[in-house]
Design a protein around this motif. Structure first.
Motif, PDB file in Angstrom:
ATOM      1  N   ASP A 148      45.936  26.631  36.066  1.00 36.79           N
ATOM      2  CA  ASP A 148      44.916  27.449  35.386  1.00 36.79           C
ATOM      3  C   ASP A 148      44.166  28.318  36.384  1.00 36.79           C
ATOM      4  OD1 ASP A 148      45.565  26.417  32.938  1.00 36.79           O
ATOM      5  OD2 ASP A 148      43.971  24.918  32.918  1.00 36.79           O
ATOM      6  N   SER A 149      43.759  27.734  37.503  1.00 34.02           N
ATOM      7  CA  SER A 149      42.985  28.495  38.483  1.00 34.02           C
ATOM      8  C   SER A 149      43.848  29.532  39.181  1.00 34.02           C
ATOM      9  CB  SER A 149      42.346  27.554  39.507  1.00 34.02           C
ATOM     10  OG  SER A 149      43.340  26.815  40.207  1.00 34.02           O
ATOM     11  N   LEU A 150      45.125  29.218  39.426  1.00 35.65           N
ATOM     12  CA  LEU A 150      46.018  30.192  40.072  1.00 35.65           C
ATOM     13  C   LEU A 150      46.286  31.386  39.165  1.00 35.65           C
ATOM     14  CD1 LEU A 150      48.583  27.814  41.820  1.00 35.65           C
ATOM     15  CD2 LEU A 150      46.947  29.350  42.940  1.00 35.65           C
ATOM     16  N   GLU A 151      46.527  31.128  37.880  1.00 33.16           N
ATOM     17  CA  GLU A 151      46.730  32.245  36.954  1.00 33.16           C
ATOM     18  C   GLU A 151      45.456  33.079  36.826  1.00 33.16           C
ATOM     19  OE1 GLU A 151      47.857  33.270  32.307  1.00 33.16           O
ATOM     20  OE2 GLU A 151      48.045  31.207  33.025  1.00 33.16           O
ATOM     21  N   GLY A 152      44.314  32.405  36.753  1.00 37.08           N
ATOM     22  CA  GLY A 152      43.053  33.141  36.686  1.00 37.08           C
ATOM     23  C   GLY A 152      42.840  34.014  37.903  1.00 37.08           C
ATOM     24  N   GLU A 153      43.150  33.491  39.093  1.00 36.64           N
ATOM     25  CA  GLU A 153      42.983  34.279  40.319  1.00 36.64           C
ATOM     26  C   GLU A 153      43.904  35.496  40.307  1.00 36.64           C
ATOM     27  OE1 GLU A 153      42.405  33.204  44.943  1.00 36.64           O
ATOM     28  OE2 GLU A 153      44.281  32.496  44.078  1.00 36.64           O
ATOM     29  N   PHE A 164      34.539  28.934  42.460  1.00 38.10           N
ATOM     30  CA  PHE A 164      34.172  30.158  43.173  1.00 38.10           C
ATOM     31  C   PHE A 164      34.168  31.346  42.206  1.00 38.10           C
ATOM     32  CE2 PHE A 164      35.487  34.113  45.193  1.00 38.10           C
ATOM     33  CZ  PHE A 164      34.529  34.245  46.184  1.00 38.10           C
ATOM     34  N   TYR A 165      35.231  31.481  41.405  1.00 39.11           N
ATOM     35  CA  TYR A 165      35.331  32.629  40.512  1.00 39.11           C
ATOM     36  C   TYR A 165      34.351  32.540  39.344  1.00 39.11           C
ATOM     37  CZ  TYR A 165      39.370  34.408  43.008  1.00 39.11           C
ATOM     38  OH  TYR A 165      40.186  34.925  43.980  1.00 39.11           O
ATOM     39  N   LEU A 166      34.041  31.339  38.910  1.00 33.98           N
ATOM     40  CA  LEU A 166      33.019  31.213  37.876  1.00 33.98           C
ATOM     41  C   LEU A 166      31.661  31.670  38.404  1.00 33.98           C
ATOM     42  CD1 LEU A 166      33.956  27.825  36.148  1.00 33.98           C
ATOM     43  CD2 LEU A 166      34.100  30.135  35.183  1.00 33.98           C
ATOM     44  N   GLY A 167      31.369  31.346  39.660  1.00 36.02           N
ATOM     45  CA  GLY A 167      30.141  31.853  40.268  1.00 36.02           C
ATOM     46  C   GLY A 167      30.175  33.362  40.390  1.00 36.02           C
ATOM     47  N   LEU A 168      31.343  33.902  40.692  1.00 34.18           N
ATOM     48  CA  LEU A 168      31.487  35.348  40.798  1.00 34.18           C
ATOM     49  C   LEU A 168      31.244  36.024  39.454  1.00 34.18           C
ATOM     50  CD1 LEU A 168      32.264  37.260  43.146  1.00 34.18           C
ATOM     51  CD2 LEU A 168      34.593  37.220  42.261  1.00 34.18           C
ATOM     52  N   ALA A 169      31.783  35.412  38.395  1.00 35.30           N
ATOM     53  CA  ALA A 169      31.586  35.974  37.055  1.00 35.30           C
ATOM     54  C   ALA A 169      30.109  35.946  36.678  1.00 35.30           C
ATOM     55  CB  ALA A 169      32.413  35.189  36.039  1.00 35.30           C
ATOM     56  N   ALA A 187      40.439  35.300  32.144  1.00 34.54           N
ATOM     57  CA  ALA A 187      40.384  34.600  33.429  1.00 34.54           C
ATOM     58  C   ALA A 187      39.268  33.559  33.432  1.00 34.54           C
ATOM     59  CB  ALA A 187      40.174  35.610  34.556  1.00 34.54           C
ATOM     60  N   ARG A 188      38.123  33.911  32.868  1.00 30.78           N
ATOM     61  CA  ARG A 188      36.995  32.966  32.840  1.00 30.78           C
ATOM     62  C   ARG A 188      37.374  31.698  32.068  1.00 30.78           C
ATOM     63  NH1 ARG A 188      30.800  33.137  32.144  1.00 30.78           N
ATOM     64  NH2 ARG A 188      30.866  35.284  32.912  1.00 30.78           N
ATOM     65  N   LYS A 189      38.081  31.862  30.935  1.00 32.86           N
ATOM     66  CA  LYS A 189      38.492  30.700  30.151  1.00 32.86           C
ATOM     67  C   LYS A 189      39.439  29.808  30.946  1.00 32.86           C
ATOM     68  CE  LYS A 189      37.924  32.902  25.630  1.00 32.86           C
ATOM     69  NZ  LYS A 189      38.623  33.422  24.423  1.00 32.86           N
ATOM     70  N   LEU A 190      40.306  30.438  31.719  1.00 27.85           N
ATOM     71  CA  LEU A 190      41.215  29.653  32.554  1.00 27.85           C
ATOM     72  C   LEU A 190      40.448  28.871  33.622  1.00 27.85           C
ATOM     73  CD1 LEU A 190      44.103  32.245  32.981  1.00 27.85           C
ATOM     74  CD2 LEU A 190      44.305  30.010  31.899  1.00 27.85           C
TER      75      LEU A 190
END
Length: 373
Positions: free
Chosen positions: A187-192, A225-230, A206-209
């Motif tokens: 999930d995190s790799l596809e989101g990235e 990390f990406y959730l913080g970025l969002a 991406a956020r849902k992933l």
């Protein structure tokens, strides 16, 4: 051009094949055969008369008839057989039309203007790059016939990421999730990959992933990390601070992504201009953010500017949501480019004119950044 030369060579080859059928035959024509026959008949009459096999009166009559037919055959015009004439014309038409048809077809579906790749340029490519591209082609061909082979997607996805083919990487990770089931890692790799394909935009997909990844593994560093970025891109500073603070608390002291996270936390607090202040702008992976953080001033600013320019170009071409425009405006403010920040605000209002909630957020952003008026 090469293809013109090849067309001419094809025409020459066709002509060489058809020439034996076009040229005049070497054998005698029908008229020449008739003349030879009647001459032989006259000679035979003379021989029979000398041997007494024919009476003089009968011999004279036979000579007269043979001579008459000989004169008629000699005076008859030469004619080419109609079947042979039509065949010759058909052969000539084929020889002329085949190259023309090939040229027209190539011009319609080919790429005549595409330059060739010189041998020197091909030889200068690293051998490992050539091998990688050949391997990718083989795996892609294999997957085309075997779409349920998870091993093939597992091989391709990280290669696509390294080559910058982020959309293909996201599709490969999605195929892996379909075949192997959801997991925090996939999930995190596809989101990235989706974030990279969108020039740093953490989309809803991406956020849902990332949220699914954290639900499956609360310690997932990449997803957090990406959730913080969002959250930071949406102006939710407290939430971003909470996510990244917890991420640092759980991470080893020497974690490779720790410098990038600290830099982004510093940007949230409006501290020193540096790579961290690209946080409101196009998102980078933790590794890329760490690289930018380690750059010198001019090089660092150029890298940040390039990221912001890519986001601006994407929004100008295809538009975006309120989070995209918020990110762009904040990025220009971080880069101390007030004129472009105001221009981005104006563009955002035009693009989001039909969304009252988005318009309210843009107005609040203008007030927060002192860009009103």
């Amino acid at each position: 051009m090469l293809w013109v030369v090849l067309a001419l060579l094809s025409a020459v080859a066709l002509l060489a094949i058809c020439w034996p059928l076009i040229r005049p035959p070497r054998a005698l024509s029908r008229g020449q055969i008739d003349v030879a026959f009647y001459k032989a008949q006259l000679a035979e009459v003379d021989r029979d008369a000398e041997r007494g096999l024919l009476a003089p009166k009968e011999a004279d009559g036979a000579r007269t008839e043979a001579a008459r037919r000989l004169i008629a055959a000699a005076e008859a015009p030469e004619e080419i057989a109609p079947g042979r004439s039509r065949a010759a014309m058909a052969i000539l038409a084929t020889a002329a039309l085949a190259p023309a048809l090939a040229l027209g077809l190539y011009a319609a579906i080919g790429r005549p203007g595409m330059p060739d790749l010189p041998l020197a340029a091909r030889m200068s490519r690293p051998a490992n790059e050539i091998d990688v591209m050949a391997a990718i082609s083989k795996i892609e061909a294999h997957l085309a016939g075997n779409p349920d082979d998870a091993k093939g997607y597992a091989l391709l996805a990280p290669i696509y990421m390294r080559l910058g083919r982020y959309e293909d990487a996201a599709k490969s990770f999605a195929a892996l999730r379909r075949l192997k089931g959801d997991s925090a890692e996939l999930d995190s790799l596809e989101g990235e990959a989706l974030v990279a394909a969108a020039d740093g935009d953490v989309s809803d997909q991406a956020r849902k992933l990332f949220e699914a990844a954290v639900a499956a593994d609360p310690k997932s560093f990449r997803a957090r990390f990406y959730l913080g970025l969002a959250a930071a891109a949406a102006g939710e500073k407290d939430e971003a601070r909470r996510i990244w603070g917890a991420l640092l608390a759980d991470a080893p002291a020497d974690a490779p992504f720790a410098p990038a996270v600290r830099a982004r936390l510093a940007a949230l607090d409006g501290q020193a201009i540096g790579a961290a202040q690209a946080a409101p702008g196009p998102a980078a992976s933790p590794e890329r953010a760490a690289q930018i953080a380690g750059m010198e001033g001019p090089q660092q600013q150029a890298a940040i500017r390039a990221m912001v320019d890519r986001l601006a170009a994407r929004l100008a071409e295809s538009g975006g949501g309120v989070d995209d425009w918020t990110r762009l405006v904040r990025a220009y403010v971080v880069l101390q480019d007030q004129a472009k920040a105001r221009s981005a605000l104006a563009d955002a209002r035009k693009n989001l004119a039909g969304d009252s909630k988005a318009g309210a957020r843009i107005d609040a952003l203008a007030r927060e950044l002192g860009l009103e008026g």
